[in-house]
Motif scaffolding. Structure first.
Motif, PDB file in Angstrom:
ATOM      1  N   HIS A 139       0.810  -1.214   0.000  1.00  0.00           N
ATOM      2  CA  HIS A 139       0.000   0.000   0.000  1.00  0.00           C
ATOM      3  C   HIS A 139       0.844   1.264   0.000  1.00  0.00           C
ATOM      4  CE1 HIS A 139      -2.900  -2.966   1.567  1.00  0.00           C
ATOM      5  NE2 HIS A 139      -3.793  -2.203   0.973  1.00  0.00           N
ATOM      6  N   ALA A 140       0.261   2.326  -0.500  1.00  0.00           N
ATOM      7  CA  ALA A 140       0.833   3.661  -0.390  1.00  0.00           C
ATOM      8  C   ALA A 140      -0.005   4.469   0.586  1.00  0.00           C
ATOM      9  CB  ALA A 140       0.838   4.359  -1.745  1.00  0.00           C
ATOM     10  N   GLU A 141       0.645   5.331   1.343  1.00  0.00           N
ATOM     11  CA  GLU A 141      -0.113   6.317   2.112  1.00  0.00           C
ATOM     12  C   GLU A 141      -0.722   7.271   1.097  1.00  0.00           C
ATOM     13  OE1 GLU A 141       1.789   8.304   5.294  1.00  0.00           O
ATOM     14  OE2 GLU A 141       2.565   6.461   6.217  1.00  0.00           O
ATOM     15  N   ALA A 142      -2.025   7.422   1.129  1.00  0.00           N
ATOM     16  CA  ALA A 142      -2.709   8.216   0.102  1.00  0.00           C
ATOM     17  C   ALA A 142      -3.843   9.024   0.710  1.00  0.00           C
ATOM     18  CB  ALA A 142      -3.244   7.292  -0.995  1.00  0.00           C
ATOM     19  N   CYS A 143      -4.355   9.954  -0.087  1.00  0.00           N
ATOM     20  CA  CYS A 143      -5.488  10.768   0.346  1.00  0.00           C
ATOM     21  C   CYS A 143      -6.587  10.733  -0.708  1.00  0.00           C
ATOM     22  CB  CYS A 143      -5.065  12.214   0.585  1.00  0.00           C
ATOM     23  SG  CYS A 143      -4.080  12.447   2.077  1.00  0.00           S
ATOM     24  N   ASN A 144      -7.803  10.499  -0.241  1.00  0.00           N
ATOM     25  CA  ASN A 144      -8.982  10.659  -1.075  1.00  0.00           C
ATOM     26  C   ASN A 144      -9.466  12.097  -0.914  1.00  0.00           C
ATOM     27  OD1 ASN A 144      -9.419   8.330  -2.484  1.00  0.00           O
ATOM     28  ND2 ASN A 144     -10.768   7.394  -0.982  1.00  0.00           N
ATOM     29  N   ILE A 145      -9.520  12.811  -2.014  1.00  0.00           N
ATOM     30  CA  ILE A 145      -9.889  14.226  -2.002  1.00  0.00           C
ATOM     31  C   ILE A 145     -11.247  14.383  -2.663  1.00  0.00           C
ATOM     32  CG2 ILE A 145      -9.235  16.537  -2.794  1.00  0.00           C
ATOM     33  CD1 ILE A 145      -6.299  15.273  -2.974  1.00  0.00           C
ATOM     34  N   VAL A 146     -12.246  14.753  -1.889  1.00  0.00           N
ATOM     35  CA  VAL A 146     -13.574  15.014  -2.432  1.00  0.00           C
ATOM     36  C   VAL A 146     -13.647  16.492  -2.773  1.00  0.00           C
ATOM     37  CG1 VAL A 146     -16.049  15.032  -1.956  1.00  0.00           C
ATOM     38  CG2 VAL A 146     -14.638  13.155  -1.111  1.00  0.00           C
ATOM     39  N   TYR A 147     -13.978  16.789  -4.026  1.00  0.00           N
ATOM     40  CA  TYR A 147     -13.968  18.185  -4.454  1.00  0.00           C
ATOM     41  C   TYR A 147     -15.197  18.528  -5.287  1.00  0.00           C
ATOM     42  CZ  TYR A 147     -12.336  16.368  -8.992  1.00  0.00           C
ATOM     43  OH  TYR A 147     -12.216  15.689 -10.182  1.00  0.00           O
ATOM     44  N   ASP A 148     -15.550  19.792  -5.254  1.00  0.00           N
ATOM     45  CA  ASP A 148     -16.660  20.319  -6.038  1.00  0.00           C
ATOM     46  C   ASP A 148     -16.107  20.685  -7.417  1.00  0.00           C
ATOM     47  OD1 ASP A 148     -18.645  21.846  -7.259  1.00  0.00           O
ATOM     48  OD2 ASP A 148     -19.275  22.793  -5.390  1.00  0.00           O
ATOM     49  N   ALA A 149     -16.473  19.921  -8.418  1.00  0.00           N
ATOM     50  CA  ALA A 149     -15.910  20.097  -9.759  1.00  0.00           C
ATOM     51  C   ALA A 149     -16.306  21.409 -10.413  1.00  0.00           C
ATOM     52  CB  ALA A 149     -16.329  18.928 -10.650  1.00  0.00           C
ATOM     53  N   GLU A 150     -17.285  22.100  -9.866  1.00  0.00           N
ATOM     54  CA  GLU A 150     -17.662  23.402 -10.409  1.00  0.00           C
ATOM     55  C   GLU A 150     -16.817  24.523  -9.798  1.00  0.00           C
ATOM     56  OE1 GLU A 150     -21.838  24.112 -10.204  1.00  0.00           O
ATOM     57  OE2 GLU A 150     -22.281  22.631 -11.777  1.00  0.00           O
ATOM     58  N   ARG A 151     -16.062  24.211  -8.758  1.00  0.00           N
ATOM     59  CA  ARG A 151     -15.240  25.229  -8.098  1.00  0.00           C
ATOM     60  C   ARG A 151     -13.746  24.995  -8.266  1.00  0.00           C
ATOM     61  NH1 ARG A 151     -16.889  24.952  -2.200  1.00  0.00           N
ATOM     62  NH2 ARG A 151     -15.628  26.844  -2.024  1.00  0.00           N
ATOM     63  N   ILE A 152     -13.368  23.744  -8.475  1.00  0.00           N
ATOM     64  CA  ILE A 152     -11.964  23.427  -8.721  1.00  0.00           C
ATOM     65  C   ILE A 152     -11.928  22.208  -9.633  1.00  0.00           C
ATOM     66  CG2 ILE A 152     -11.713  21.943  -6.670  1.00  0.00           C
ATOM     67  CD1 ILE A 152      -8.848  23.113  -6.379  1.00  0.00           C
ATOM     68  N   SER A 153     -11.044  22.222 -10.602  1.00  0.00           N
ATOM     69  CA  SER A 153     -10.991  21.135 -11.587  1.00  0.00           C
ATOM     70  C   SER A 153      -9.965  20.075 -11.190  1.00  0.00           C
ATOM     71  CB  SER A 153     -10.625  21.699 -12.961  1.00  0.00           C
ATOM     72  OG  SER A 153      -9.277  22.148 -12.966  1.00  0.00           O
ATOM     73  N   TYR A 154     -10.084  18.931 -11.808  1.00  0.00           N
ATOM     74  CA  TYR A 154      -9.098  17.870 -11.588  1.00  0.00           C
ATOM     75  C   TYR A 154      -7.719  18.313 -12.074  1.00  0.00           C
ATOM     76  CZ  TYR A 154      -7.004  13.213 -11.471  1.00  0.00           C
ATOM     77  OH  TYR A 154      -6.192  12.133 -11.205  1.00  0.00           O
ATOM     78  N   LYS A 155      -7.696  19.073 -13.143  1.00  0.00           N
ATOM     79  CA  LYS A 155      -6.426  19.590 -13.653  1.00  0.00           C
ATOM     80  C   LYS A 155      -5.756  20.505 -12.632  1.00  0.00           C
ATOM     81  CE  LYS A 155      -4.401  21.901 -17.675  1.00  0.00           C
ATOM     82  NZ  LYS A 155      -4.675  22.524 -18.989  1.00  0.00           N
TER      83      LYS A 155
END
Length: 216
Positions: free
Chosen positions: A88-104
């Motif tokens: 495993h890798a230490e990782a973070c699940n990031i929940v984001y509002d796609a209308e306010r910030i993009s995946y890019k």
């Protein structure tokens, strides 16, 4: 140009159609939130205490959950992951509002949050559990991540080629409660002051126009 002041490819990000319902949120190991526009990004960039606190700063990020992914053992503990034997890798699940910030834009943050040219280490944190990785949730995320990595390598933004792993998202196991919001709960701890705080200061400078007011 995305958030980060490094050249990024100009290809547009396709809208991710799969929205997050209650059951999916619980299955993916993220904090439940109520927003029809929310999507998930999953990054590994060294110690998840650092990654969590950096992405919490950004407008549009609704929650960040620290955990373990990319391995072969079910329900691993922090002690087990720390041996490097679970995969495993230490990782973070990031929940984001796609209308306010993009995946890019989030990818821009990822490439500032750590050194993506280091193999299985970040600073004094050494081992496969600290590897650089992007766990994509669909083909749109995969293609954008791969295109940006290729562009950064062509432009020689870093002195060495990026070694970030781009792989499909699998089972995510939420880390123990004491790992969540670690910096916020332990601001005076030696690791927080010596490692996390300098990273946060740098992150804030790069993304000063996107930092949530409470963190400025």
């Amino acid at each position: 140009m995305a958030l980060v002041e490094i050249p990024l490819v100009s290809c547009g990000q396709q809208k991710i159609n799969k929205k997050i319902g209650k059951k999916e949120v619980e299955r993916k190991g993220v904090m439940e939130i109520d927003s029809k526009n929310c999507e998930i990004a999953t990054f590994a960039a060294g110690c998840f205490w650092c990654v969590e606190e950096q992405f919490k700063l950004l407008e549009g990020v609704e929650s960040v959950t620290s955990g373990y992914t990319g391995g072969h053992q079910k329900n691993p503990s922090y002690k087990e992951v720390s041996t490097g034997m679970t995969g495993h890798a230490e990782a973070c699940n990031i929940v984001y509002d796609a209308e306010r910030i993009s995946y890019k834009e989030l990818l821009g943050g990822f490439f500032v949050a750590h050194d993506p040219t280091q193999l299985n280490k970040q600073g004094d944190d050494i081992g496969t559990q600290y590897r650089s990785a992007i766990f994509y949730h669909d083909e749109s995320q995969k293609k954008l991540a791969e295109a940006i990595i290729a562009e950064l390598n062509i432009e020689q933004v870093y002195p060495k080629n990026i070694i970030t792993e781009v792989t499909t998202y699998g089972e995510f196991y939420k880390a123990e409660d004491y790992h969540q919001n670690y910096f916020e709960n332990n601001p005076e701890a030696a690791y927080c002051q010596r490692v996390i705080k300098p990273k946060l200061d740098k992150f804030k400078k790069v993304f000063k126009n996107k930092v949530k007011p409470k963190y400025k």
